[in-house]
Write a protein that holds these residues in place. Structure first.
Motif, PDB file in Angstrom:
ATOM      1  N   PRO A  55     -34.637 -13.057 -13.440  1.00 40.55           N
ATOM      2  CA  PRO A  55     -33.965 -14.210 -14.055  1.00 40.55           C
ATOM      3  C   PRO A  55     -33.580 -15.264 -13.014  1.00 40.55           C
ATOM      4  N   VAL A  56     -33.665 -16.512 -13.421  1.00 38.54           N
ATOM      5  CA  VAL A  56     -33.164 -17.644 -12.629  1.00 38.54           C
ATOM      6  C   VAL A  56     -32.258 -18.443 -13.550  1.00 38.54           C
ATOM      7  N   GLU A  57     -31.001 -18.659 -13.148  1.00 41.09           N
ATOM      8  CA  GLU A  57     -30.030 -19.325 -14.008  1.00 41.09           C
ATOM      9  C   GLU A  57     -29.565 -20.633 -13.381  1.00 41.09           C
ATOM     10  N   PHE A  58     -29.393 -21.657 -14.229  1.00 42.54           N
ATOM     11  CA  PHE A  58     -28.864 -22.945 -13.779  1.00 42.54           C
ATOM     12  C   PHE A  58     -28.365 -23.711 -14.996  1.00 42.54           C
ATOM     13  N   ASP A  59     -27.643 -24.799 -14.743  1.00 42.48           N
ATOM     14  CA  ASP A  59     -27.151 -25.664 -15.808  1.00 42.48           C
ATOM     15  C   ASP A  59     -27.963 -26.949 -15.829  1.00 42.48           C
ATOM     16  N   SER A  60     -28.154 -27.499 -17.019  1.00 41.85           N
ATOM     17  CA  SER A  60     -29.014 -28.663 -17.163  1.00 41.85           C
ATOM     18  C   SER A  60     -28.486 -29.580 -18.254  1.00 41.85           C
ATOM     19  N   ALA A  61     -28.707 -30.894 -18.081  1.00 38.68           N
ATOM     20  CA  ALA A  61     -28.503 -31.830 -19.177  1.00 38.68           C
ATOM     21  C   ALA A  61     -29.652 -31.673 -20.165  1.00 38.68           C
ATOM     22  N   TRP A  62     -29.493 -32.203 -21.392  1.00 39.62           N
ATOM     23  CA  TRP A  62     -30.560 -32.091 -22.376  1.00 39.62           C
ATOM     24  C   TRP A  62     -31.701 -33.031 -21.997  1.00 39.62           C
ATOM     25  N   GLY A  63     -32.903 -32.694 -22.468  1.00 40.27           N
ATOM     26  CA  GLY A  63     -34.068 -33.509 -22.167  1.00 40.27           C
ATOM     27  C   GLY A  63     -35.306 -32.654 -21.941  1.00 40.27           C
ATOM     28  N   THR A  64     -36.364 -33.290 -21.441  1.00 36.29           N
ATOM     29  CA  THR A  64     -37.642 -32.639 -21.184  1.00 36.29           C
ATOM     30  C   THR A  64     -37.821 -32.459 -19.684  1.00 36.29           C
ATOM     31  N   TYR A  65     -38.276 -31.277 -19.265  1.00 38.98           N
ATOM     32  CA  TYR A  65     -38.366 -30.966 -17.839  1.00 38.98           C
ATOM     33  C   TYR A  65     -39.666 -30.249 -17.516  1.00 38.98           C
ATOM     34  N   ARG A  66     -40.133 -30.505 -16.283  1.00 36.86           N
ATOM     35  CA  ARG A  66     -41.233 -29.730 -15.709  1.00 36.86           C
ATOM     36  C   ARG A  66     -40.635 -28.697 -14.758  1.00 36.86           C
ATOM     37  N   ILE A  67     -41.143 -27.464 -14.830  1.00 34.18           N
ATOM     38  CA  ILE A  67     -40.681 -26.376 -13.970  1.00 34.18           C
ATOM     39  C   ILE A  67     -41.822 -25.988 -13.042  1.00 34.18           C
ATOM     40  N   VAL A  68     -41.583 -26.075 -11.744  1.00 35.55           N
ATOM     41  CA  VAL A  68     -42.591 -25.680 -10.752  1.00 35.55           C
ATOM     42  C   VAL A  68     -42.023 -24.528  -9.936  1.00 35.55           C
ATOM     43  N   MET A  69     -42.766 -23.413  -9.900  1.00 37.74           N
ATOM     44  CA  MET A  69     -42.334 -22.215  -9.173  1.00 37.74           C
ATOM     45  C   MET A  69     -43.373 -21.873  -8.107  1.00 37.74           C
ATOM     46  N   ASN A  70     -42.876 -21.415  -6.968  1.00 40.65           N
ATOM     47  CA  ASN A  70     -43.787 -21.161  -5.853  1.00 40.65           C
ATOM     48  C   ASN A  70     -43.271 -20.006  -5.007  1.00 40.65           C
ATOM     49  N   VAL A  71     -44.128 -19.001  -4.772  1.00 37.90           N
ATOM     50  CA  VAL A  71     -43.844 -17.891  -3.857  1.00 37.90           C
ATOM     51  C   VAL A  71     -44.907 -17.954  -2.767  1.00 37.90           C
ATOM     52  N   PRO A  72     -44.719 -18.768  -1.732  1.00 36.54           N
ATOM     53  CA  PRO A  72     -45.790 -19.029  -0.762  1.00 36.54           C
ATOM     54  C   PRO A  72     -46.257 -17.794  -0.004  1.00 36.54           C
ATOM     55  N   LYS A  73     -45.361 -16.857   0.275  1.00 30.92           N
ATOM     56  CA  LYS A  73     -45.752 -15.686   1.053  1.00 30.92           C
ATOM     57  C   LYS A  73     -46.829 -14.881   0.344  1.00 30.92           C
ATOM     58  N   TYR A  74     -46.765 -14.858  -0.994  1.00 30.64           N
ATOM     59  CA  TYR A  74     -47.724 -14.057  -1.766  1.00 30.64           C
ATOM     60  C   TYR A  74     -48.676 -14.925  -2.581  1.00 30.64           C
ATOM     61  N   ARG A  75     -48.685 -16.233  -2.316  1.00 31.18           N
ATOM     62  CA  ARG A  75     -49.610 -17.177  -2.943  1.00 31.18           C
ATOM     63  C   ARG A  75     -49.545 -17.125  -4.464  1.00 31.18           C
ATOM     64  N   CYS A  76     -48.324 -17.112  -4.973  1.00 23.84           N
ATOM     65  CA  CYS A  76     -48.104 -17.118  -6.415  1.00 23.84           C
ATOM     66  C   CYS A  76     -47.467 -18.443  -6.820  1.00 23.84           C
ATOM     67  N   ASN A  77     -47.862 -18.941  -7.982  1.00 19.92           N
ATOM     68  CA  ASN A  77     -47.359 -20.226  -8.448  1.00 19.92           C
ATOM     69  C   ASN A  77     -47.170 -20.204  -9.956  1.00 19.92           C
ATOM     70  N   GLY A  78     -46.416 -21.166 -10.432  1.00 17.47           N
ATOM     71  CA  GLY A  78     -46.240 -21.313 -11.870  1.00 17.47           C
ATOM     72  C   GLY A  78     -45.817 -22.732 -12.197  1.00 17.47           C
ATOM     73  N   VAL A  79     -46.319 -23.261 -13.299  1.00 24.02           N
ATOM     74  CA  VAL A  79     -45.907 -24.569 -13.813  1.00 24.02           C
ATOM     75  C   VAL A  79     -45.651 -24.411 -15.303  1.00 24.02           C
ATOM     76  N   ASP A  80     -44.518 -24.913 -15.758  1.00 33.42           N
ATOM     77  CA  ASP A  80     -44.194 -24.826 -17.179  1.00 33.42           C
ATOM     78  C   ASP A  80     -43.363 -26.042 -17.566  1.00 33.42           C
ATOM     79  N   TYR A  81     -43.103 -26.158 -18.856  1.00 34.62           N
ATOM     80  CA  TYR A  81     -42.355 -27.307 -19.376  1.00 34.62           C
ATOM     81  C   TYR A  81     -41.298 -26.799 -20.346  1.00 34.62           C
TER      82      TYR A  81
END
Length: 234
Positions: A55-81
């Protein structure tokens, strides 16, 4: 401005899932809005553990967001909305992949839901493009649709090429369950843009009036009410 609390349940890529449970992993998570302003930008540390997500937790205002995730050591990535409704906390499932991630934006359909009518369990489904209003529905399809349900809202991310064809090759509908366990289907009438950069968004709140009207209709037909909706393009 009041903020909503967000919990991202990040599914692990294969490279991280193969690690021993004691392994510490560093993952950068950046959440940006439409003007590329960072709502959240942090490198989070987690221990591999025994599950297949973290889990990753944070607070946000309302709206539309792009989520970019990166684990460079293991060459893993993720993009979501993600779409955040005002006054609605939410959890969201997303996934890391090995190598490059697909960054194309989905169509997002969502809406508020009274907690007292949580039995309705809204979900978005697909029917053939030639499905007629007031016609008896066949088996609904959910391929390419990620439905997530909260107590006070529902969310669906849709990734199917047929949605963007002209003329559109599918009929989208919101499926509702009534108090006796039967199903009703409300057609989503709006046209959606291709959403290559940002999601195309359709919003249909399921309030008391909608549920009261649906309860008076025949089950298992495609309902096509006339109402005003909100659709947001790129």
């Amino acid at each position: 401005m009041a903020l909503e609390h967000i919990i991202l349940n990040v599914g692990l890529c294969k490279a991280v899932a193969r690690l021993s449970p004691q392994t510490n992993v560093a993952m950068r998570v950046v959440v940006t809005d439409r003007i590329n302003r960072a709502e959240f930008d942090q490198t989070v540390q987690f221990r591999r553990g025994s599950g297949n997500s973290t889990p990753v937790e944070f607070d946000s205002a309302w709206g539309t967001y792009r989520i970019v995730m990166n684990v460079p050591k293991y060459r893993c990535n993720g993009v979501d909305y993600m779409e955040v409704l005002p006054d609605h906390n939410r959890s969201m499932n997303t996934t890391l992949v090995d190598g490059l991630a697909d960054s194309s934006a989905p169509v997002i359909i969502l809406g508020a839901l009274p907690q007292s009518f949580s039995y309705a369990q809204p979900s978005v489904v697909i029917f053939p493009a030639d499905m007629r209003c007031n016609g008896v529905v066949g088996d609904p399809q959910m391929n390419g649709i990620d439905n997530e349900l909260e107590q006070d809202a529902y969310y669906a991310s849709i990734r199917t090429p047929a949605l963007y064809h002209q003329p559109i090759d599918v009929t989208l509908a919101v499926r509702l369950q009534d108090s006796s366990g039967g199903f009703h289907y409300i057609r989503m009438p709006w046209k959606f843009s291709s959403g290559f950069t940002w999601p195309s968004i359709g919003k249909l709140d399921i309030d008391d009036a909608v549920l009261g009207w649906v309860a008076q209709q025949t089950e298992d037909i495609l309902l096509c009410p006339k109402f005003y909706g909100t659709s947001v393009g790129q």
